[in-house]
Design an enzyme around this catalytic site. Structure first.
Site, PDB file in Angstrom:
ATOM      1  N   THR A 156       0.856  -1.192   0.000  1.00  0.00           N
ATOM      2  CA  THR A 156       0.000   0.000   0.000  1.00  0.00           C
ATOM      3  C   THR A 156       0.891   1.242   0.000  1.00  0.00           C
ATOM      4  OG1 THR A 156      -1.812  -1.131   1.117  1.00  0.00           O
ATOM      5  CG2 THR A 156      -1.768   1.272   1.299  1.00  0.00           C
TER       6      THR A 156
ATOM      7  N   ASN B 181      -5.430  -9.335  -8.185  1.00  0.00           N
ATOM      8  CA  ASN B 181      -5.598 -10.080  -6.946  1.00  0.00           C
ATOM      9  C   ASN B 181      -6.945 -10.775  -6.825  1.00  0.00           C
ATOM     10  OD1 ASN B 181      -5.847  -7.069  -6.820  1.00  0.00           O
ATOM     11  ND2 ASN B 181      -7.033  -7.574  -4.994  1.00  0.00           N
TER      12      ASN B 181
ATOM     13  N   SER C 232       5.094  -6.821  -1.700  1.00  0.00           N
ATOM     14  CA  SER C 232       4.623  -6.974  -0.325  1.00  0.00           C
ATOM     15  C   SER C 232       5.078  -8.322   0.219  1.00  0.00           C
ATOM     16  CB  SER C 232       3.098  -6.892  -0.276  1.00  0.00           C
ATOM     17  OG  SER C 232       2.647  -7.141   1.032  1.00  0.00           O
TER      18      SER C 232
ATOM     19  N   HIS D  96       3.925 -10.093   2.849  1.00  0.00           N
ATOM     20  CA  HIS D  96       2.946 -11.053   3.382  1.00  0.00           C
ATOM     21  C   HIS D  96       2.128 -11.752   2.298  1.00  0.00           C
ATOM     22  CE1 HIS D  96      -1.101  -9.013   3.261  1.00  0.00           C
ATOM     23  NE2 HIS D  96      -0.346  -7.936   3.112  1.00  0.00           N
TER      24      HIS D  96
ATOM     25  N   THR E 214      12.947   4.583  11.142  1.00  0.00           N
ATOM     26  CA  THR E 214      13.847   3.475  11.484  1.00  0.00           C
ATOM     27  C   THR E 214      13.395   2.208  10.779  1.00  0.00           C
ATOM     28  OG1 THR E 214      14.242   4.490  13.629  1.00  0.00           O
ATOM     29  CG2 THR E 214      14.786   2.148  13.430  1.00  0.00           C
TER      30      THR E 214
ATOM     31  N   CYS F 102     -10.730  -5.680   1.080  1.00  0.00           N
ATOM     32  CA  CYS F 102     -11.233  -4.346   1.418  1.00  0.00           C
ATOM     33  C   CYS F 102     -12.691  -4.200   1.024  1.00  0.00           C
ATOM     34  CB  CYS F 102     -10.426  -3.266   0.706  1.00  0.00           C
ATOM     35  SG  CYS F 102      -8.756  -3.741   0.371  1.00  0.00           S
TER      36      CYS F 102
END
Ligand SMILES: *Cc1c(COP(=O)(O)O)cnc(C)c1O
Length: 401
Positions: free
Chosen positions: A74, A153, A201, A203, A243, A329
């Site tokens: 995203t 997707n 991504s 995951h 970080t 979503c």
């Protein structure tokens, strides 16, 4: 109670144990910040991040200095779309994309429209493919960026990126792709596809959640400019302050290393299972249509419309199988899929759609059990369906394959 069979790998994937194992030290003893140059904790963390950068780059045929770590795709999509638009806004204010992109792309484009940019959302055909010729025709002197996803997707359709890349390159326009569903799954090389930017991504490829990367080509022939989304310490060569998520980055790197090693064989295995799934369902059920391209699709994606059945009711009623109607979503808002709508499916078939996402640990037994479960549920739901009764009697016919 037996756990359901997980058939939702386009939404997210379980973490590979080998990925978790290499992450553990960086969650415990090796907790350093790679920006700390003055002690061993910092050096160890920096070394780990460098290794991960190499692993990600190798998988997509890039150079390590072209990889920028983010919090996920995203963010990578937002950074690519808004970052390029804001950096090149003096050169042009037009972007070309297509209607079945992920929300991260579409909503970034909507934001840019409010900033005065013009966006062309190209249509797709019945199989979900965008026409490279339509891309060419959409280009204007104002066009600064083209963003077309590698594979969808929801329906798994793989876009003809190499053809589009050739057109884009001839015009000297930047080319981005959301390749979340393909990196580590099918061939995805930034030079073969002529990409300048690519979103990843972790995951979605058996890595941890909350980490991703953006590939940015180093020279084309000049350095590509991107306006950062975040202000701060200037990490990731000024592109992404904050970080670094060292354990996550280490996990993403390992997931890429494994992906590079296993994808050809895994892809073949999953394609066989996908075909077995579709054939099994088709043999047992009539009026059932495969959504997305029949062959130019992700090895692990099955998206079916069961005419006369409410997809949501089917999904909710199946405790033995975990699957979804499409994008995570949109399924929470129960809005019908904009992807299937863009492909021209009629409303009834959009509402009748269910997506099954196979993965690394899906077995043939899992597929066979899912097929049996789905068939018995669909048959039961159809017994109570007036729509299906009409279909079965041939009163209405539905288009589809
Ligand atoms: C999941 C997904 C995203 C978002 O990725 P996150 O890392 O969860 O933010 C973007 N694009 C596509 C195609 C996806 O499937």
């Amino acid at each position: 109670m037996k756990r359901p069979i997980y058939m939702d790998h386009q939404t997210t994937t379980p973490i590979d144990r080998d990925v978790l194992e290499v992450m553990m030290p960086y969650l415990t003893d090796q907790f350093g910040d790679p920006a700390s140059r003055s002690h061993a904790w910092g050096w160890a963390a920096e070394e780990a991040v460098d290794r991960a950068r190499d692993q990600v780059a190798t998988l997509i045929g890039a150079q390590p200095e072209e990889i920028f770590f983010t919090s996920g795709a995203t963010e990578s999509d937002n950074l690519a779309i808004k970052g390029i638009a804001r950096a090149y806004n003096g050169q042009g204010r037009h972007i070309v994309t297509q209607q079945t992109e992920h929300r991260a792309i579409l909503d970034s484009c909507r934001t840019l429209e409010q900033e005065g940019f013009t966006i062309t959302y190209l249509p797709v055909d019945r199989d979900g493919l965008v026409d490279p010729e339509a891309v060419r025709q959409a280009l204007t002197k104002q066009t600064i960026l083209i963003s077309i996803m590698h594979a969808n997707n929801e329906v798994g359709t793989i876009q003809p990126l190499a053809e589009i890349g050739a057109i884009v390159k001839a015009r000297g326009i930047l080319f981005h792709s959301d390749a979340v569903q393909t990196v580590g799954k099918i061939a995805c090389n930034v030079d073969d596809l002529q990409l300048d930017l690519l979103s990843i991504s972790a995951h979605k490829m058996y890595g941890p959640k909350g980490v991703g990367a953006l590939y940015v080509r180093k020279t084309r022939p000049r350095r590509i400019k991107i306006t950062p989304l975040l202000d701060g310490g200037g990490h990731e060569r000024g592109l992404r302050s904050g970080t670094l998520n060292v354990p996550g980055i280490v996990g993403l790197g390992k997931a890429c290393e494994i992906g590079a090693r296993v994808w050809p064989e895994e892809g073949e295995r999953l394609t066989r299972l996908r075909e077995r799934f579709v054939t099994g369902i088709r043999q047992g059920l009539d009026h059932t249509y495969l959504n997305g391209h029949p062959t130019q699709r992700l090895p692990n994606n099955v998206n079916l419309s069961f005419a006369g059945v409410d997809g949501e009711a089917l999904i909710m009623g199946m405790t033995e199988v975990a699957c979804s109607s499409g994008s995570a979503c949109t399924s929470t808002t129960l809005e019908p899929s904009y992807v299937l709508k863009a492909m021209g499916l009629d409303d009834a078939l959009v509402h009748a759609a269910v997506r099954f996402g196979l993965g690394r640990w899906t077995t043939q037994d899992d597929v066979d059990a899912t097929v049996q479960t789905v068939m018995s549920r669909v048959k039961r739901l159809r017994e109570m369906s007036p729509d299906y009764a009409m279909l079965a009697r041939g009163i209405v016919s539905r288009p589809g394959r």
